[in-house]
Every structure is written in C-alpha cells, then in structure tokens.
Enzyme design. Structure first.
Site, short mmCIF file in Angstrom:
data_model
loop_
_atom_site.label_atom_id
_atom_site.label_comp_id
_atom_site.label_asym_id
_atom_site.label_seq_id
_atom_site.Cartn_x
_atom_site.Cartn_y
_atom_site.Cartn_z
N HIS A 32 0.82 -1.21 0.00
CA HIS A 32 0.00 0.00 0.00
C HIS A 32 0.86 1.26 0.00
O HIS A 32 0.51 2.25 0.65
CB HIS A 32 -0.98 0.02 1.19
CG HIS A 32 -2.24 -0.76 0.92
ND1 HIS A 32 -3.27 -0.26 0.18
CD2 HIS A 32 -2.59 -2.02 1.25
CE1 HIS A 32 -4.24 -1.17 0.10
NE2 HIS A 32 -3.84 -2.25 0.74
N SER A 121 -3.59 -12.01 -10.80
CA SER A 121 -3.95 -12.64 -12.08
C SER A 121 -4.38 -11.57 -13.08
O SER A 121 -4.17 -11.71 -14.28
CB SER A 121 -5.05 -13.68 -11.88
OG SER A 121 -6.16 -13.07 -11.27
N ASP A 166 1.84 -4.04 -9.44
CA ASP A 166 1.59 -5.38 -9.97
C ASP A 166 1.98 -5.47 -11.45
O ASP A 166 2.61 -6.43 -11.89
CB ASP A 166 0.10 -5.74 -9.80
CG ASP A 166 -0.35 -5.62 -8.36
OD1 ASP A 166 0.52 -5.61 -7.47
OD2 ASP A 166 -1.57 -5.53 -8.12
C1 GLA Z 1 -3.11 -4.16 -5.03
C2 GLA Z 1 -2.85 -3.06 -6.06
C3 GLA Z 1 -1.39 -2.60 -6.02
C4 GLA Z 1 -0.95 -2.26 -4.60
C5 GLA Z 1 -1.34 -3.36 -3.63
C6 GLA Z 1 -1.05 -3.00 -2.21
O1 GLA Z 1 -2.41 -5.31 -5.37
O2 GLA Z 1 -3.14 -3.53 -7.35
O3 GLA Z 1 -1.21 -1.50 -6.89
O4 GLA Z 1 -1.46 -1.02 -4.20
O5 GLA Z 1 -2.72 -3.72 -3.75
O6 GLA Z 1 0.30 -2.86 -2.01
#
Ligand code: GLA
Length: 378
Positions: A32, A121, A166
């Site tokens: 986060h 995914s 991600d």
């Molecule tokens: C999800 C979001 C990411 C990131 C995480 C928490 O996976 O897609 O961008 O903010 O939560 O770290």
C-alpha cells in the site's frame, strides 16, 4: 506446436502469429505504498498467463479464454472504449484501448495464475496482452511505458484504482531476484532473493477469503494518503518523514495520521529489507515482514481474520516472518519459513483455519521468476 497454439488453431481456424506470457506476483514487502510513490519489493511467481495472438485484416477483435470454455467474444475495435460492458475480457480489451491498437486481432488467453488469491492474475492478463500487442503491431513501447499503459487500462477501463506495482513487476521481474521498484519514476534494481541456499522457503498461503469491502476499502486508503499530501503540501507520502508527520499532526485527522504513519514506516522497512537481504540477514528480513503486517493490520486496517490467522499460525509454527500481501481484506499471506518446516507449517495453518471454521486455505511456493516475455513468433 505448443498446446496454446493448437487450441488457437482449433478455435480460430488459423495458427497464431505469436505467443506471449506474463506472471503473477507476490510482494515481499512494501504494501500500500506504490500509489504514494514509495519503494516496493515484489517478485514474479512461476504461474503465468499465456496469450496467443493473430493479426486480422479487418477491425474485428475476437477473444476467448481456455478457462472460460473457449467461448468467443466478438467486438469491433472501434467500440472498445471505457463503458463497454463485459466481464473478465475487460482486462484484455482495456489494454487494447490504452495502447490504442487500431486493427483487428484474435486472442486466446490461457491463465495459470490462481484467480482471486491476491496474486495479481489481472496484472498477468493485462501484461501478457500488452506484450503480445507490442510485438504484434511493432509498437515499440518500453517496459515503463507498458506498465503505465496497463495500469491505465485497469484504472480507467476496468475502473479499479490500483497502483503501479503489480503491472511493473509482471513486466520487469527477472528470475532469482525480487524487484526493488521506485514507484516515483519506475526505476528498478534486481535484489537477489535466494531463500533456498539458506535452507528457507517462502510459503504463499491463499486464505480463500474475499471480503466485499475490498474496492471501497482500497480507494478509501488511497484517498486518505492523497488528503494528507494535500493538507501537508507535499506531492506524496514519499516526501514525509516521521518527524515531519509528527510535527504536522494537528493539521490532519487522527485517521489520516495513522494511515500516513503506515506509509512512512513501510517505505523505510523496504529499504531496510534490501539491506538485510544484501547481507543474508534473514532474521531481520523476518522481523521487517512481521512489522509490515502489524502496521497493515493496526494502522492501515486492511487485514482480516483469515489473514491474521494465517500469519499467527505460521509464526507459532516457527516462521521467521509472516504477513498479508496485496490489497488485503482477503487474498494471500506469505510466510518465510525453514524449508524443513514446510509440512509442519501447512498443517498448523490448516488446523487454525479449521478451528475457526474458515474455508480451507491453499498453499503455493514459488521461486522468483521471469517477467513478461515473447515465447514464440512465426
Ligand atoms: C493491489 C494493487 C497494487 C498495490 C497493492 C497493495 O495489489 O493492485 O497496486 O497497491 O494492492 O500494495
């Protein structure tokens, strides 16, 4: 011919021009804080999504997924815009939109990243499609640009306000390393993450929990950080220190202070973790992982009973560190454990879940794997 090429031929009546792949991820530490311009330390898992693609000479897009019984969805490329209704295929179509693909294409998706487990995914799907389109239409985007375009697809087309972590790791990861990603400018450093030679294992525990809160909860945390930044006249949490935050406490609400405290301390933990990894100090890595979980649970309040149970049971079974990963409110936890204690830890977590009458968890392990790549081209 690979299996996806054979299936593509069966479904679309011609061989694909190319096959690309992109993996899911776990995040070692740095949760986060991607949307607060922080540092994160995720790695790609071995499970990935494959996409076979073929250019068409009209403007039709046909898309099917092996996991959805190969049902073909057909749409004209001119109609692929935010607002177009759909299901899973929006993650792929959103990428065609954000990359401004002009021509028709046939796409077959074969996804092997566990769904709903918090292992990204959706990023794997977006990044496999982006990699395929980049090659198929010779678009020449670099990895940073692809990360921003796939994030844009998820934010603006699918409507999920995710950060950039991600997609970046799915595109940029390399085998054997975690990716230290600076979310401010997307610069990276590969941090060797070799647990095996230290007799360790990183266990991934999918709690199988998914609390409905997720979307609103995520957006609300993001909004808190943005509000703190605006009230304290900084661009993001990246520019804050605990000293500055403490001295400005009166300018923000108590909840905002607590959320910002998570962001500021988590950014430091990531850098401390990189240092501990460089000296092979896994005891410290474990402590930082634990501190991250406590901060996410108590300050950021994005954990849930299933995640806390997975963490507590792993620690009781002797894990060096354990924490929730990803957005929270369900999904997966990780536990850094002695490889010799894998079975024991799995049993301990299963027992704790059974006692609380939670759905049985699933377990995975993965070494840090390769990011998106072109697998074959005709
Ligand atoms: C999800 C979001 C990411 C990131 C995480 C928490 O996976 O897609 O961008 O903010 O939560 O770290």
């Amino acid at each position: 011919m690979s299996s996806i090429e054979g299936k593509f031929l069966q479904i679309f009546g011609a061989e694909p021009d190319l096959v690309a792949a992109a993996p899911g991820r776990v995040n070692l530490i740095g949760e986060h804080i991607d949307y607060s311009e922080g540092f994160v330390l995720p790695f790609a898992i071995k499970d990935r999504t494959l996409v076979a693609a073929r250019k068409r000479d009209d403007s039709t897009v046909r898309i099917a997924s092996v996991q959805r019984r190969n049902k073909i969805i057909t749409v004209d490329i001119a109609d692929v815009k935010p607002g177009l209704k759909g299901e899973w295929e929006r993650y792929a179509l959103g990428v065609l939109w954000s990359m401004d693909v002009k021509g028709g294409v046939d796409l077959l998706i074969d996804g092997h990243v566990p769904l709903g487990a918090g292992l990204s995914s959706s990023a794997a799907l977006e990044c496999s499609v982006a990699t395929a389109m980049n090659h198929l239409f010779d678009m020449g985007f670099n990895l940073e640009e692809l990360a921003r375009l796939t994030q844009k697809a998820e934010n603006q087309y699918v409507g999920v306000p995710c950060g950039i972590m991600d997609q970046s790791v799915s595109l940029m990861a390399t085998t054997g390393s975690a990716l230290l990603l600076d979310c401010r400018d997307l610069s990276t450093r590969n941090i060797p993450f070799d647990v095996a030679s230290h007799g360790l294992e990183l266990l991934i525990i999918d709690t199988q929990a998914h609390h409905a809160l997720t979307d609103g909860g995520y957006a609300e945390r993001r909004a808190s950080c943005e509000s703190v930044a605006s009230k304290l006249s900084v661009k993001s949490m990246r520019e804050l220190t605990m000293t500055k935050l403490d001295s400005s406490r009166g300018l923000i609400t108590e909840t905002e202070y607590i959320r910002a405290r998570h962001a500021v301390t988590e950014m430091k933990r990531v850098l401390d973790c990189v240092e501990a990894l460089s000296s092979g100090d896994f005891a410290t890595v474990g402590q930082l992982i634990n501190a991250s979980h406590i901060s996410l649970r108590d300050d950021y309040t994005v954990s849930c009973p299933e995640l806390d149970t997975a963490v507590e049971a792993s620690l009781l079974a002797g894990a060096l560190g354990s924490r929730m990963v990803g957005g929270g409110f369900g999904g997966s936890a990780i536990a850094l454990i002695q490889a010799s204690k894998t079975t024991e830890t799995i049993h301990a977590v299963e027992k704790a879940f059974a006692e609380k009458k939670f759905k049985a968890p699933r377990f995975f392990t993965s070494l840090p794997s390769q990011g998106a790549e072109l697998l074959s081209r005709r």
